[in-house]
Motif scaffolding. Structure first.
Motif, PDB file in Angstrom:
ATOM      1  N   VAL A  46       8.923   8.678 -22.612  1.00  0.00           N
ATOM      2  CA  VAL A  46       8.667   7.720 -23.697  1.00  0.00           C
ATOM      3  C   VAL A  46       9.647   6.546 -23.602  1.00  0.00           C
ATOM      4  CG1 VAL A  46       8.738   7.382 -26.203  1.00  0.00           C
ATOM      5  CG2 VAL A  46       7.698   9.459 -25.261  1.00  0.00           C
ATOM      6  N   VAL A  47      10.926   6.862 -23.415  1.00  0.00           N
ATOM      7  CA  VAL A  47      11.960   5.829 -23.303  1.00  0.00           C
ATOM      8  C   VAL A  47      11.657   4.897 -22.131  1.00  0.00           C
ATOM      9  CG1 VAL A  47      14.382   5.467 -22.660  1.00  0.00           C
ATOM     10  CG2 VAL A  47      13.805   7.138 -24.415  1.00  0.00           C
ATOM     11  N   ARG A  48      11.308   5.479 -21.001  1.00  0.00           N
ATOM     12  CA  ARG A  48      10.983   4.677 -19.819  1.00  0.00           C
ATOM     13  C   ARG A  48       9.847   3.710 -20.113  1.00  0.00           C
ATOM     14  NH1 ARG A  48      10.804   9.162 -15.021  1.00  0.00           N
ATOM     15  NH2 ARG A  48       8.735   8.292 -14.789  1.00  0.00           N
ATOM     16  N   GLN A  49       8.791   4.247 -20.724  1.00  0.00           N
ATOM     17  CA  GLN A  49       7.620   3.407 -20.975  1.00  0.00           C
ATOM     18  C   GLN A  49       7.931   2.302 -21.973  1.00  0.00           C
ATOM     19  OE1 GLN A  49       4.839   6.504 -21.933  1.00  0.00           O
ATOM     20  NE2 GLN A  49       4.215   6.789 -19.798  1.00  0.00           N
ATOM     21  N   GLU A  50       8.700   2.626 -23.020  1.00  0.00           N
ATOM     22  CA  GLU A  50       8.977   1.613 -24.045  1.00  0.00           C
ATOM     23  C   GLU A  50       9.885   0.513 -23.511  1.00  0.00           C
ATOM     24  OE1 GLU A  50       9.934   2.900 -27.927  1.00  0.00           O
ATOM     25  OE2 GLU A  50       8.197   4.226 -28.072  1.00  0.00           O
ATOM     26  N   ILE A  51      10.876   0.895 -22.707  1.00  0.00           N
ATOM     27  CA  ILE A  51      11.785  -0.125 -22.168  1.00  0.00           C
ATOM     28  C   ILE A  51      11.050  -1.005 -21.150  1.00  0.00           C
ATOM     29  CG2 ILE A  51      13.863  -0.475 -20.744  1.00  0.00           C
ATOM     30  CD1 ILE A  51      15.188   1.721 -22.436  1.00  0.00           C
ATOM     31  N   ARG A  52      10.164  -0.396 -20.383  1.00  0.00           N
ATOM     32  CA  ARG A  52       9.362  -1.198 -19.446  1.00  0.00           C
ATOM     33  C   ARG A  52       8.526  -2.228 -20.213  1.00  0.00           C
ATOM     34  NH1 ARG A  52       7.238  -1.189 -14.306  1.00  0.00           N
ATOM     35  NH2 ARG A  52       8.019   0.828 -13.679  1.00  0.00           N
ATOM     36  N   GLN A  53       7.931  -1.777 -21.290  1.00  0.00           N
ATOM     37  CA  GLN A  53       7.083  -2.662 -22.086  1.00  0.00           C
ATOM     38  C   GLN A  53       7.902  -3.815 -22.681  1.00  0.00           C
ATOM     39  OE1 GLN A  53       4.923  -0.325 -24.895  1.00  0.00           O
ATOM     40  NE2 GLN A  53       3.459  -1.961 -25.360  1.00  0.00           N
ATOM     41  N   LEU A  54       9.099  -3.490 -23.181  1.00  0.00           N
ATOM     42  CA  LEU A  54       9.980  -4.511 -23.747  1.00  0.00           C
ATOM     43  C   LEU A  54      10.369  -5.528 -22.666  1.00  0.00           C
ATOM     44  CD1 LEU A  54      11.748  -5.597 -26.054  1.00  0.00           C
ATOM     45  CD2 LEU A  54      13.464  -3.885 -25.481  1.00  0.00           C
ATOM     46  N   MET A  55      10.697  -5.046 -21.477  1.00  0.00           N
ATOM     47  CA  MET A  55      11.091  -5.944 -20.385  1.00  0.00           C
ATOM     48  C   MET A  55       9.936  -6.832 -19.954  1.00  0.00           C
ATOM     49  SD  MET A  55      13.553  -3.682 -17.908  1.00  0.00           S
ATOM     50  CE  MET A  55      14.159  -5.130 -17.008  1.00  0.00           C
ATOM     51  N   ARG A  56       8.750  -6.238 -19.901  1.00  0.00           N
ATOM     52  CA  ARG A  56       7.567  -7.008 -19.524  1.00  0.00           C
ATOM     53  C   ARG A  56       7.356  -8.135 -20.526  1.00  0.00           C
ATOM     54  NH1 ARG A  56       3.263  -3.174 -19.862  1.00  0.00           N
ATOM     55  NH2 ARG A  56       3.970  -2.248 -17.915  1.00  0.00           N
ATOM     56  N   GLY A  57       7.516  -7.799 -21.800  1.00  0.00           N
ATOM     57  CA  GLY A  57       7.349  -8.787 -22.871  1.00  0.00           C
ATOM     58  C   GLY A  57       8.354  -9.933 -22.771  1.00  0.00           C
ATOM     59  N   LEU A  58       9.556  -9.622 -22.268  1.00  0.00           N
ATOM     60  CA  LEU A  58      10.599 -10.648 -22.151  1.00  0.00           C
ATOM     61  C   LEU A  58      10.432 -11.472 -20.867  1.00  0.00           C
ATOM     62  CD1 LEU A  58      13.759  -8.631 -23.309  1.00  0.00           C
ATOM     63  CD2 LEU A  58      12.644 -10.507 -24.521  1.00  0.00           C
ATOM     64  N   GLY A  59       9.517 -11.077 -20.003  1.00  0.00           N
ATOM     65  CA  GLY A  59       9.235 -11.863 -18.798  1.00  0.00           C
ATOM     66  C   GLY A  59       9.953 -11.389 -17.553  1.00  0.00           C
ATOM     67  N   PHE A  60      10.505 -10.191 -17.573  1.00  0.00           N
ATOM     68  CA  PHE A  60      11.150  -9.656 -16.366  1.00  0.00           C
ATOM     69  C   PHE A  60      10.105  -9.378 -15.284  1.00  0.00           C
ATOM     70  CE2 PHE A  60      14.588  -8.681 -19.340  1.00  0.00           C
ATOM     71  CZ  PHE A  60      15.716  -8.944 -18.567  1.00  0.00           C
ATOM     72  N   SER A  61      10.488  -9.591 -14.034  1.00  0.00           N
ATOM     73  CA  SER A  61       9.564  -9.333 -12.920  1.00  0.00           C
ATOM     74  C   SER A  61       9.333  -7.836 -12.780  1.00  0.00           C
ATOM     75  CB  SER A  61      10.164  -9.867 -11.613  1.00  0.00           C
ATOM     76  OG  SER A  61      11.273  -9.077 -11.235  1.00  0.00           O
ATOM     77  N   LEU A  62       8.266  -7.497 -12.058  1.00  0.00           N
ATOM     78  CA  LEU A  62       7.958  -6.089 -11.825  1.00  0.00           C
ATOM     79  C   LEU A  62       9.107  -5.403 -11.078  1.00  0.00           C
ATOM     80  CD1 LEU A  62       5.785  -3.966 -12.254  1.00  0.00           C
ATOM     81  CD2 LEU A  62       4.750  -4.654 -10.092  1.00  0.00           C
TER      82      LEU A  62
END
Lengths: 126, 138
Positions: free
Chosen positions: B22-38
């Motif tokens: 869950v933590v992994r998925q939520e942090i990935r989503q937050l980073m994606r939202g902030l514009g971090f690259s894959l």
């Protein structure tokens, strides 16, 4: 118990990992794979990780271990479809995946395995 | 570095392996939202996975928080991993490559440090451990 499909095609089994595996699920998958190799007498194993977004130290270690165990049971392993982001991260992490055979995708994996099995047969004839 | 007010985006109690996912998925989503690259997402979320696992393995349970940070001209993300476990006896040693305890994989902490821009650890024996990682948007 895990929800990963294990497919048998001839002497090869193919395992496409489509979900985010936590540690216990990864270990349980490893066990299921080895059971199948034993049951079918498989000569090849392809683990398709093209849908896997993260390979951390635990999953990396499980993949390396599975490959070694499969080898001891007479099956060659190919890890197929590792994403470039995952590859670069594993390098940063310093995880030695050196012994793993890899391929761009399942198709290339099958080619690699058939070559490998050709070599194995040659050896046994000699 | 300034914590952006009202931006505590993630606050997860970590009690088992499912929570790590869950933590992994939520942090990935937050980073994606902030514009971090894959690439950045994958690298940092791998560190997050190592650190969240450490909580389960060494302390049994703990908490992961993440929020957006700003620093003059740049924005980033900070993730904080806290537990009230046994603490780490020798932090420097624990960060060395190849350091391993009986039931871990041996590259968790040092490996995680190599995967992000900033890494900070405080640990007190018998009280617990707090790890903070920060990644800046380039």
């Amino acid at each position: 118990m895990n929800n990963v499909t294990i497919l048998k095609i001839g002497e090869t089994i193919i395992v496409p990992i489509q979900i985010d595996l936590h540690d216990a699920a990864a270990k349980s998958l490893q066990e299921d794979i080895l059971k199948r190799i034993e049951k079918y007498g498989s000569k090849g194993l392809i683990i398709d990780v093209s849908a896997v977004e993260i390979i951390d130290s635990f999953l990396g270690r499980v993949l390396v271990e599975t490959s070694k165990m499969a080898k001891l049971m007479g099956a060659d392993t190919v890890i197929a479809g590792m994403r470039k982001e995952v590859v670069l991260t594993l390098l940063h992490l310093g995880l030695a995946m050196g012994d793993l055979k890899t391929a761009l995708n399942i198709e290339e994996g099958l080619v690699l395995l058939s070559r490998q099995q050709g070599r194995n047969n040659e050896k046994s004839i000699r | 570095m300034k914590k952006v007010s009202d931006s505590l985006k993630i606050n997860v109690e970590v009690m088992d392996q499912e929570d790590v996912i869950v933590v992994r998925q939520e942090i990935r989503q937050l980073m994606r939202g902030l514009g971090f690259s894959l690439m950045d997402q994958t690298r940092v979320v791998t560190a997050v996975s190592e650190l969240a696992r450490n909580i389960i393995v060494h302390a049994g349970q703990g908490r992961v928080e993440a929020y957006q940070v700003i620093d003059q001209h740049r924005i980033g993300i900070s993730c904080i991993f806290t537990d009230e476990g046994p603490g780490i006896h020798d932090v420097q040693k624990a960060l060395e490559p190849g350091f391993s305890t009986a039931n871990s994989m041996g590259i968790g902490l040092g490996g995680a440090k190599n995967l992000c821009n900033e890494f900070d650890i405080e640990s007190a024996l018998g009280k617990g451990t707090k790890v903070t990682i920060t990644e800046w948007l380039k």
